[in-house]
Design a protein around this motif. Structure first.
Motif, PDB file in Angstrom:
ATOM      1  N   GLU A  33       0.864  -1.187   0.000  1.00 14.83           N
ATOM      2  CA  GLU A  33       0.000   0.000   0.000  1.00 14.83           C
ATOM      3  C   GLU A  33       0.899   1.236   0.000  1.00 14.83           C
ATOM      4  N   GLY A  44     -17.746   9.285  -1.507  1.00 11.99           N
ATOM      5  CA  GLY A  44     -18.986   9.796  -0.908  1.00 11.99           C
ATOM      6  C   GLY A  44     -19.242   9.233   0.486  1.00 11.99           C
ATOM      7  N   TYR A  46     -20.835   6.696   1.613  1.00 14.59           N
ATOM      8  CA  TYR A  46     -22.107   6.036   1.910  1.00 14.59           C
ATOM      9  C   TYR A  46     -21.930   4.572   1.525  1.00 14.59           C
ATOM     10  N   ARG A  96     -13.810   6.992   5.031  1.00 17.12           N
ATOM     11  CA  ARG A  96     -12.794   6.027   4.585  1.00 17.12           C
ATOM     12  C   ARG A  96     -11.623   6.016   5.564  1.00 17.12           C
ATOM     13  N   ASP A 273     -12.142  -1.259  -7.912  1.00 13.26           N
ATOM     14  CA  ASP A 273     -12.121  -0.290  -9.031  1.00 13.26           C
ATOM     15  C   ASP A 273     -11.110  -0.679 -10.112  1.00 13.26           C
TER      16      ASP A 273
HETATM   17  C1  FAD Z   1     -16.410  10.996  -6.405  1.00 12.93           C
HETATM   18  C2  FAD Z   1     -16.647   9.605  -5.926  1.00 12.93           C
HETATM   19  C3  FAD Z   1     -17.595   9.373  -4.938  1.00 12.93           C
HETATM   20  C4  FAD Z   1     -17.853   8.065  -4.523  1.00 12.93           C
HETATM   21  N1  FAD Z   1     -18.795   7.853  -3.568  1.00 12.93           N
HETATM   22  C5  FAD Z   1     -19.105   6.590  -3.183  1.00 12.93           C
HETATM   23  C6  FAD Z   1     -20.085   6.334  -2.191  1.00 12.93           C
HETATM   24  O1  FAD Z   1     -20.652   7.249  -1.583  1.00 12.93           O
HETATM   25  N2  FAD Z   1     -20.377   5.047  -1.893  1.00 12.93           N
HETATM   26  C7  FAD Z   1     -19.754   4.007  -2.493  1.00 12.93           C
HETATM   27  O2  FAD Z   1     -20.081   2.858  -2.187  1.00 12.93           O
HETATM   28  N3  FAD Z   1     -18.791   4.206  -3.412  1.00 12.93           N
HETATM   29  C8  FAD Z   1     -18.443   5.470  -3.770  1.00 12.93           C
HETATM   30  N4  FAD Z   1     -17.456   5.682  -4.682  1.00 12.93           N
HETATM   31  C9  FAD Z   1     -16.706   4.534  -5.202  1.00 12.93           C
HETATM   32  C10 FAD Z   1     -15.678   4.019  -4.179  1.00 12.93           C
HETATM   33  O3  FAD Z   1     -14.907   5.082  -3.681  1.00 12.93           O
HETATM   34  C11 FAD Z   1     -14.742   3.005  -4.846  1.00 12.93           C
HETATM   35  O4  FAD Z   1     -15.504   2.095  -5.614  1.00 12.93           O
HETATM   36  C12 FAD Z   1     -13.920   2.241  -3.795  1.00 12.93           C
HETATM   37  O5  FAD Z   1     -13.071   3.120  -3.130  1.00 12.93           O
HETATM   38  C13 FAD Z   1     -13.113   1.143  -4.459  1.00 12.93           C
HETATM   39  O6  FAD Z   1     -12.214   0.554  -3.541  1.00 12.93           O
HETATM   40  P1  FAD Z   1     -10.872  -0.108  -4.068  1.00 12.93           P
HETATM   41  O7  FAD Z   1     -10.326  -0.891  -2.934  1.00 12.93           O
HETATM   42  O8  FAD Z   1     -11.097  -0.779  -5.356  1.00 12.93           O
HETATM   43  O9  FAD Z   1      -9.911   1.129  -4.409  1.00 12.93           O
HETATM   44  P2  FAD Z   1      -9.275   2.215  -3.429  1.00 12.93           P
HETATM   45  O10 FAD Z   1     -10.079   2.410  -2.223  1.00 12.93           O
HETATM   46  O11 FAD Z   1      -8.986   3.380  -4.299  1.00 12.93           O
HETATM   47  O12 FAD Z   1      -7.898   1.534  -2.963  1.00 12.93           O
HETATM   48  C14 FAD Z   1      -6.797   1.400  -3.805  1.00 12.93           C
HETATM   49  C15 FAD Z   1      -5.547   1.475  -2.943  1.00 12.93           C
HETATM   50  O13 FAD Z   1      -4.412   1.158  -3.732  1.00 12.93           O
HETATM   51  C16 FAD Z   1      -3.340   2.017  -3.375  1.00 12.93           C
HETATM   52  N5  FAD Z   1      -2.433   2.073  -4.520  1.00 12.93           N
HETATM   53  C17 FAD Z   1      -2.674   2.631  -5.744  1.00 12.93           C
HETATM   54  N6  FAD Z   1      -1.630   2.437  -6.562  1.00 12.93           N
HETATM   55  C18 FAD Z   1      -0.719   1.720  -5.844  1.00 12.93           C
HETATM   56  C19 FAD Z   1       0.582   1.221  -6.147  1.00 12.93           C
HETATM   57  N7  FAD Z   1       1.138   1.384  -7.337  1.00 12.93           N
HETATM   58  N8  FAD Z   1       1.256   0.566  -5.167  1.00 12.93           N
HETATM   59  C20 FAD Z   1       0.710   0.388  -3.934  1.00 12.93           C
HETATM   60  N9  FAD Z   1      -0.523   0.852  -3.603  1.00 12.93           N
HETATM   61  C21 FAD Z   1      -1.225   1.500  -4.547  1.00 12.93           C
HETATM   62  C22 FAD Z   1      -3.998   3.340  -3.034  1.00 12.93           C
HETATM   63  O14 FAD Z   1      -3.210   4.109  -2.166  1.00 12.93           O
HETATM   64  C23 FAD Z   1      -5.313   2.877  -2.397  1.00 12.93           C
HETATM   65  O15 FAD Z   1      -5.224   2.821  -0.982  1.00 12.93           O
HETATM   66  C24 FAD Z   1     -17.148   6.982  -5.104  1.00 12.93           C
HETATM   67  C25 FAD Z   1     -16.178   7.211  -6.076  1.00 12.93           C
HETATM   68  C26 FAD Z   1     -15.917   8.525  -6.493  1.00 12.93           C
HETATM   69  C27 FAD Z   1     -14.881   8.765  -7.549  1.00 12.93           C
END
Ligand code: FAD
Length: 374
Positions: A33, A44, A46, A96, A273
């Motif tokens: 990380e 957001g 939520y 978060r 994502d």
């Molecule tokens: C504007 C906006 C509002 C949103 N609101 C909501 C909401 O209200 N409710 C909801 O359910 N969803 C919401 N979402 C969607 C939600 O935020 C994402 O779907 C969620 O965060 C996905 O989680 P993840 O673990 O895939 O990615 P992330 O939470 O982005 O985690 C990825 C991690 O990887 C790390 N990382 C990245 N590159 C590297 C690398 N090269 N080496 C090591 N670490 C790395 C980052 O630091 C990060 O901690 C929203 C999205 C946006 C853009």
């Protein structure tokens, strides 16, 4: 060079969930990380209740850390017309900062190894992955990509979506506003974008919005944009007028892509994502990322547990589970985004169809899954 059984790149919701779920089988797991916990993220905040039972199973209790129970939804057009309905499943308002930290602490208790380093490359030689940061190289037979919406790694892996320019910008801040109810999530439209409001465990209100960059650029920064564009929506104007920002400066991210991606790339199992981002208006990207962490953990456990499974079958099983659970929801998200960004259509929709609470509830249900069970 250190060797592990599973390397997870990215310790957000998807990566941490996969790590905790797989730690139940006592695998040797490492998470890379780039940013130490706890940290704020543009989101957001939520979280749909569809994932609560599963989180409880992983020993994560959001209500115990003060998460707000949310049961009502409202939506307004930029011209100030509003509709509201009960949420089919409801959700939790949680930052978060608190949520990712709680998952991290749980993973740590389960003996997951953490490297707080940015991964620069993920290579595969047919049997083993080599994951490289500036500081080290580690190897493992399994690599999970959970590094979020966009990373330099997408370029190294030559993914198609990264070639295209994306014009979305997201901005988030927390506010003190005692008028905002605990049980509400609100979505308000304005020219070129929309924003969500909901409370977090701290009692502060999250205001997070997505906006088309060319429209944002017509103003002189965030404050100017809030005043000239966001506040054209009377509900947002009212909110901002009564609100005091908690952060010194809002957080922002650019270049957000909603294009289709692949759940398996160069044998790396993509999760959250990294495999596909649903439009934020649907309010369940977080639940989907946690759910994807569960799905990837099941495929990976199958690979180690059943020697007959093999890599190809594992990848196929994961790809098909991912498509079954998420593909249609992402598609509905794209349709809804089109409507929400069309000011005239949204205004018409809210003043006619939106006045039927049951229709609105049914539309919301289209982008949400069923309750995720352990
Ligand atoms: C504007 C906006 C509002 C949103 N609101 C909501 C909401 O209200 N409710 C909801 O359910 N969803 C919401 N979402 C969607 C939600 O935020 C994402 O779907 C969620 O965060 C996905 O989680 P993840 O673990 O895939 O990615 P992330 O939470 O982005 O985690 C990825 C991690 O990887 C790390 N990382 C990245 N590159 C590297 C690398 N090269 N080496 C090591 N670490 C790395 C980052 O630091 C990060 O901690 C929203 C999205 C946006 C853009």
């Amino acid at each position: 060079m250190n060797e592990h059984q599973i390397i997870i790149v990215g310790g957000g919701l998807a990566g941490l969930t996969a790590a905790i779920a797989l730690s139940r089988y006592e695998y040797d797991i490492a998470v890379f990380e780039s940013t130490p916990y706890p940290h704020h993220k543009v989101c957001g905040e939520y979280l749909s209740n569809e994932i609560l039972t599963y989180l409880n199973f992983l020993e994560i209790d959001l209500l115990a850390v003060g998460g707000k129970t949310i049961s009502r939804f409202e939506i307004s057009s930029s011209k100030g017309i509003k509709a509201e309905c009960p949420l089919p499943m409801g959700g939790v308002g949680i930052s978060r900062y608190a949520l990712d930290y709680q998952l991290y602490q749980t993973a740590q208790r389960k003996n997951v190894t953490f490297y707080f380093e940015k991964v620069l490359n993920i290579g595969f030689d047919g049997h083993m992955f080599t994951v490289a940061s500036r500081e080290r190289k580690v190897t493992a037979p399994i690599a999970i990509g959970a590094y979020g919406k966009r990373s330099g790694l997408d370029k190294t892996l030559d993914r198609a979506f990264i070639q295209n320019k994306n014009n979305w910008l997201a901005i988030k801040s927390h506010y003190k506003n005692s008028n905002f109810p605990d049980d509400l999530v609100a979505l308000h439209n304005f020219k070129g974008g929309y924003g969500g409001l909901s409370k977090t465990e701290t009692g502060h209100v999250n205001f997070c919005y997505l906006v088309n960059y060319p429209i944002f650029k017509t103003c002189d920064g965030i404050e100017d944009f809030n005043e000239k564009v966001v506040s054209k929506n009377s509900y947002l104007k009212q909110f901002l007028k009564a609100a005091k920002p908690v952060f010194e400066t809002p957080l922002s991210i650019g270049q957000i892509s909603f294009e289709e991606k692949e759940p398996v790339v160069n044998h790396v199992l993509m999760c959250g994502d990294t495999a596909g981002l649903i439009h934020p208006l649907c309010g369940n990207g977080m639940a989907m990322a946690i759910h994807a962490g569960k799905l990837v953990s099941e495929s990976v456990h199958g690979f180690f547990d059943k020697s007959s499974m093999g890599r190809q079958n594992m990848e196929e099983a994961y790809r098909s589970a991912w498509n079954r659970h998420f593909k249609n929801r992402l598609r509905y998200g794209r349709y809804f985004q089109e409507i929400l960004l069309n000011e005239t259509l949204l205004h018409w929709g809210i003043s006619t169809l939106g006045q039927s609470k049951s229709l609105l509830t049914n539309l919301i249900a289209k982008t949400h899954g069923k309750m995720v069970l352990p």
